[in-house]
Every structure is written in C-alpha cells, then in structure tokens.
Design an enzyme around this catalytic site. Structure first.
Site, PDB file in Angstrom:
ATOM      1  N   LYS A 133      25.659  80.189  72.192  1.00 58.76           N
ATOM      2  CA  LYS A 133      24.722  80.856  71.281  1.00 58.76           C
ATOM      3  C   LYS A 133      25.457  82.020  70.639  1.00 58.76           C
ATOM      4  O   LYS A 133      26.394  82.582  71.227  1.00 58.76           O
ATOM      5  CB  LYS A 133      23.498  81.390  72.034  1.00 58.76           C
TER       6      LYS A 133
HETATM    7  P1  NAD Z   1      12.453  81.350  62.076  1.00 57.09           P
HETATM    8  O1  NAD Z   1      13.210  82.570  61.849  1.00 57.09           O
HETATM    9  O2  NAD Z   1      12.466  80.269  61.040  1.00 57.09           O
HETATM   10  O3  NAD Z   1      10.901  81.678  62.375  1.00 57.09           O
HETATM   11  C1  NAD Z   1      10.486  82.547  63.388  1.00 57.09           C
HETATM   12  C2  NAD Z   1       8.997  82.793  63.225  1.00 57.09           C
HETATM   13  O4  NAD Z   1       8.526  83.580  64.306  1.00 57.09           O
HETATM   14  C3  NAD Z   1       8.619  83.544  61.952  1.00 57.09           C
HETATM   15  O5  NAD Z   1       7.400  83.031  61.486  1.00 57.09           O
HETATM   16  C4  NAD Z   1       8.425  84.987  62.446  1.00 57.09           C
HETATM   17  O6  NAD Z   1       7.555  85.710  61.611  1.00 57.09           O
HETATM   18  C5  NAD Z   1       7.814  84.704  63.791  1.00 57.09           C
HETATM   19  N1  NAD Z   1       7.950  85.809  64.748  1.00 57.09           N
HETATM   20  C6  NAD Z   1       9.029  86.558  65.029  1.00 57.09           C
HETATM   21  N2  NAD Z   1       8.750  87.460  65.979  1.00 57.09           N
HETATM   22  C7  NAD Z   1       7.446  87.247  66.321  1.00 57.09           C
HETATM   23  C8  NAD Z   1       6.570  87.828  67.239  1.00 57.09           C
HETATM   24  N3  NAD Z   1       6.962  88.831  68.026  1.00 57.09           N
HETATM   25  N4  NAD Z   1       5.314  87.332  67.325  1.00 57.09           N
HETATM   26  C9  NAD Z   1       4.917  86.319  66.552  1.00 57.09           C
HETATM   27  N5  NAD Z   1       5.704  85.718  65.655  1.00 57.09           N
HETATM   28  C10 NAD Z   1       6.943  86.178  65.540  1.00 57.09           C
HETATM   29  O7  NAD Z   1      12.962  80.765  63.475  1.00 57.09           O
HETATM   30  P2  NAD Z   1      12.884  79.289  64.036  1.00 57.09           P
HETATM   31  O8  NAD Z   1      14.147  78.589  63.706  1.00 57.09           O
HETATM   32  O9  NAD Z   1      11.571  78.686  63.655  1.00 57.09           O
HETATM   33  O10 NAD Z   1      12.936  79.585  65.599  1.00 57.09           O
HETATM   34  C11 NAD Z   1      11.773  79.929  66.344  1.00 57.09           C
HETATM   35  C12 NAD Z   1      12.066  79.709  67.808  1.00 57.09           C
HETATM   36  O11 NAD Z   1      12.462  78.353  68.019  1.00 57.09           O
HETATM   37  C13 NAD Z   1      13.213  80.550  68.384  1.00 57.09           C
HETATM   38  O12 NAD Z   1      12.931  80.829  69.728  1.00 57.09           O
HETATM   39  C14 NAD Z   1      14.399  79.602  68.325  1.00 57.09           C
HETATM   40  O13 NAD Z   1      15.409  79.941  69.257  1.00 57.09           O
HETATM   41  C15 NAD Z   1      13.723  78.299  68.676  1.00 57.09           C
HETATM   42  N6  NAD Z   1      14.436  77.099  68.257  1.00 57.09           N
HETATM   43  C16 NAD Z   1      14.752  76.895  66.966  1.00 57.09           C
HETATM   44  C17 NAD Z   1      15.412  75.721  66.600  1.00 57.09           C
HETATM   45  C18 NAD Z   1      15.735  75.393  65.169  1.00 57.09           C
HETATM   46  O14 NAD Z   1      16.209  74.272  64.917  1.00 57.09           O
HETATM   47  N7  NAD Z   1      15.474  76.258  64.222  1.00 57.09           N
HETATM   48  C19 NAD Z   1      15.781  74.795  67.577  1.00 57.09           C
HETATM   49  C20 NAD Z   1      15.426  75.045  68.900  1.00 57.09           C
HETATM   50  C21 NAD Z   1      14.750  76.199  69.223  1.00 57.09           C
END
Ligand code: NAD
Length: 443
Positions: A133
């Site tokens: 990461k």
């Molecule tokens: P992103 O940046 O596209 O979206 C994150 C979202 O969470 C946004 O809507 C933001 O406003 C919201 N957010 C942030 N802090 C917050 C809080 N304290 N309370 C409520 N909402 C909050 O990110 P993403 O890619 O959608 O990732 C989200 C999660 O999924 C992370 O934990 C990431 O590690 C995990 N993840 C992402 C992927 C991927 O392919 N993008 C894959 C596996 C896991």
C-alpha cells in the site's frame, strides 16, 4: 509444527521471537490504530491454526517500508513539502499489489495495515501477489490539477525504487483515480525510455486499462451482498440498503444494488448523507451532485449524519468509506442484518465481537471489496500479453472468482466454527504459510 505461543498471541505485548527489537515495538493500542487492529485480527485468526511460530512472526511485520519527504512546486511558485509512504507487507506469493491513497489522515501505521490486508486479500482470491500500500499525506481537493500532477509525478519517482511490473504494481485507492494512475505510468515509462503499462492498474482504457476495472470493487461488493442474502434466505426485491461512502466503491455498489432491485434508502459522503424510506435513484443523486456539488438537500430526501446512517433500520449496511467506522461505540446499535465491508478495515476488533454476539452477518473486507484487485490482476495480465478482453469476459471471470471465494469462506467458517472474518483470514494465511514453507527460508 509449533503452536503460536500465548505470549506472542496477545496484541500489544512484546513477543519473544528472534527478530530485531525495533521490529517488536507494537503500535499504541487503541481502537483507532488500523495496524493494531490488523494485528489483533491476525492473532485471532492464527489462534485457530497450527502455524509455525517463526512463520507467524514473518507475517506480523511488513517486509519493507519506504518513507519519503519531497518538495512540490505549487501554482503560486511556493515550494511545499509532502510526506509519502510505500509499504510492502509480503512478497512470498509474487510481486506486491496495492493502492495509493491521498488523504490528510494518512499515517505509516494505516499504510502498514492496508498492506497487510492486501496480502490476505490477494491470497484469499488466489491471485499471485503479495500485499502493498502507498499513501501521501495530502488533501487532493485542495490542490489544482497541475499541482496534483506534479505531486504524483514526484511521489512516483520517489517510490520508483520499489515499483515495477515484476516487483510492485500500484492501483487507485481513496483520493486517487485513473488519471493519477496515468501520470504514474507515464512517469515510470519516461524514466525507462519506453511504455510500461503493466506498472500500474486502474489506468484509463486508452493506455492499457481494463474494461470493468472502475466498477470492479463495487460490482464485487454487490455480488457478495447478493450471495449473503441468498444464504440468509432474504428476498432481494425491495430489501433495504444503506451505503456509507459515495466514492468509487460506494457509488458503483449503489448503482448495482439499485439495478438488482434493492431499495437504496441512504447514501453518505464525508459531509453527511441523505435518507429516503421509499428509496433513492443513484442516477438522480449523481445528477443532483453534478448540479449542486453535494448530495445534501436532494429533493424528497432528508439530510442525515454519517453516525445516523450507520444505525438505520435496514437489511444491508455497506460501509464503503474509511477505517474505524463501526466501533464499540455504535456496534450494539446497528440494525442491519448484513454488513458488507466495501471499505478496508471499517470494523474494529472490539465491534467485531459485539456484532458476532448479536449474530450480524459480516462480509469481511478482504472478501467483500476484493473485486478491485481481482480485475486489477486481469488488467495486469492483459497488459503483459498486450491482448485485451471484452467487458463481458472480465465481469464473468470476476463474478466466478468472487462467488468461489465467498463459498470457500463460508465453508471454512462452518468447519472451524469461526466468524467470516476469521475464516477469510485463516484461508489466506494458510496459503501464504504454505508458500513460505515450500520456498524455504533464504539462504
Ligand atoms: P473514494 O475516494 O472514491 O471515495 C471515498 C468516499 O468516502 C467519498 O464519498 C468520501 O466523501 C467518503 N468519506 C471519506 N471519509 C468519510 C467519513 N469519515 N465518513 C463518511 N464518508 C467518508 O474512495 P474509494 O476508492 O471509493 O475507497 C473507499 C474505500 O474502499 C477505502 O477504504 C478503500 O481503501 C476501499 N477500497 C477501494 C478500492 C477501489 O478499487 N477503489 C478497492 C478496495 C477497497
């Protein structure tokens, strides 16, 4: 085989193993420390396994950690320093794979935890990768596009000693997207003197990205949610879903859930969310966000806080935002029957205990959100052979792998009489332990 010593199995205590003392310093205990939580989960999983003590020791600590400080020229000609990290947790099963996060809250412990979870996730899905990461302490929303590009290119150069298509392949995570991956791919390629598309995944299609990658994590969340509902004999039609986090993962999961016939009753972002008992149409919410810049005040819906969203009366809660959202403070108030962990580490070990006691069905993160890394793997394979597949083939492969892993986790949970999270980790850790023993300890 030597059983894990009781002494070493208690998180927060110094364990008596033959690695250097500096490695043995544990992160401060507390529900908010993601690495302490990842270690606590690990100790719990291996308490059900007969793992060689030395093998367990190698998996507690990251293989390597790079911390970088670097300057970026801002648009006003000032030079601003930024801090970044890249952590490789394990390289036993193949090159490392893991996203890059841009957020003001990034810490080394958070990146360590996320790298560890990536190792488990790749092993659980049967992908030939170890876990990694990366992250930069920055709020990307505060930077102009040119500043973000300069920061990305400099960070990519700083971590290029670790990165490469055969060694470490980053992907998007919170705060990064396909454009950021394009800048990383271009920077790396410029230094090599030729194009190296396989150095990152989650790229735009035009430069070697895979069809279906952007939607893959949300699609995987929806697939596992559907499987869980089947298992629990819950009807899909009109089942209610609340989703915390409306970024890449949450928005795609919302769209898929809506298309599958679920009633999406609540959505939220970092500034709060919206609730409508009769259901929300994600496409209409997207339009509203496009026009007003926020989902708040969506016509016909009530504004709600993130805290209230988590404890709504609904069938499924999708946690798709950040770590440590479901804690000992709110786990006993959660009314959802199923929690789908779209985010990494949304549930603390303390909350896990409460949810298990209450019989809440948790689809653990390393299974639930594994669709992203699975299609990242398919992207990498396509890049390496310069031969690209239609989206139908990718979605089919993804769904097949997600369902297979879901079934393996359910079987393991039944056989060992453990929680879904413990089962997922047991399966993953055993595969890595086997690989360590087969490879042998060098020299
Ligand atoms: P992103 O940046 O596209 O979206 C994150 C979202 O969470 C946004 O809507 C933001 O406003 C919201 N957010 C942030 N802090 C917050 C809080 N304290 N309370 C409520 N909402 C909050 O990110 P993403 O890619 O959608 O990732 C989200 C999660 O999924 C992370 O934990 C990431 O590690 C995990 N993840 C992402 C992927 C991927 O392919 N993008 C894959 C596996 C896991």
């Amino acid at each position: 085989m030597i059983d894990q010593s009781e002494e070493a199995s208690k998180v927060g205590q110094v364990c008596t193993v033959s690695v250097s003392q500096s490695l043995l310093r544990r992160p401060p205990l507390g529900e908010e420390n993601a690495y302490a939580n990842a270690l606590a989960q690990f100790e719990k999983a291996i308490s059900h396994m007969k793992l060689k003590k030395g093998v367990a020791d190698t998996l507690r600590y990251p293989k390597r950690e790079l911390s970088v400080s670097f300057p970026v020229l801002m648009d006003n000609q000032e030079i601003r320093m930024f801090r970044g990290y890249r952590v490789h947790h394990s390289v036993v099963r193949g090159p490392t794979k893991g996203g890059i996060r841009y957020a003001p809250t990034v810490t080394l412990d958070e990146i360590r935890a996320l790298a560890m979870w990536m190792t488990w996730k790749c092993a659980l899905m049967g992908l030939p990768y170890g876990g990694a990461k990366g992250g930069v302490v920055v709020d990307p929303k505060e930077l102009s596009s040119r500043e973000l590009e300069r920061l990305t290119r400099r960070y990519a150069t700083e971590i290029s000693i670790l990165m490469g298509p055969e060694s470490d392949i980053p992907a998007p995570d919170m705060g990064t997207n396909s454009q950021v991956m394009a800048w990383i791919m271009d920077t790396y390629s410029m230094h090599r003197g030729f194009s190296v598309p396989a150095v990152v995944t989650g790229k735009p299609i035009e430069i070697g990205g895979s069809l279906g990658r952007t939607e893959a994590t949300g699609r995987g969340v929806a697939v596992t949610m559907r499987e869980a509902m089947k298992l629990k004999d819950m009807g899909q039609e009109n089942a209610t879903v609340a989703i915390q986090g409306y970024g890449n993962v949450g928005s795609v999961a919302a769209r898929m859930a809506h298309d599958m016939g679920f009633k999406v009753v609540a959505l939220s972002g970092s500034r709060g969310g919206i609730y409508r008992a009769d259901g929300l149409d994600p496409a209409a919410v997207d339009m509203h966000v496009g026009e007003s810049g926020s989902m708040l005040d969506f016509p016909g819906a009530d504004n709600i806080s993130n805290e209230d969203l988590l404890i709504l009366d609904c069938d499924v809660l999708i946690a798709a935002a950040v770590e440590n959202q479901i804690t000992s403070r709110n786990a006993d108030k959660i009314k959802a029957k199923i929690i789908a962990e779209g985010a990494n580490g949304p549930t603390t070990p303390e909350a896990d205990e409460i949810l298990n006691d209450r019989g809440v069905f948790v689809i653990p993160d390393i299974l639930c959100n594994a669709g992203g890394v699975t299609v990242s793997y398919l992207e990498w394979v396509q890049d390496l052979q310069s031969f690209f597949w239609p989206v139908e083939e990718i979605n089919l492969k993804l769904e097949k792998l997600m369902r297979k892993s879901f079934e393996s986790v359910m079987d393991c949970a039944r056989v060992h009489n453990v929680s879904n999270r413990e089962a997922a980790q047991i399966l993953a850790i055993q595969r890595i332990a086997d690989a360590i023993m087969i490879r042998g300890i060098y020299p």
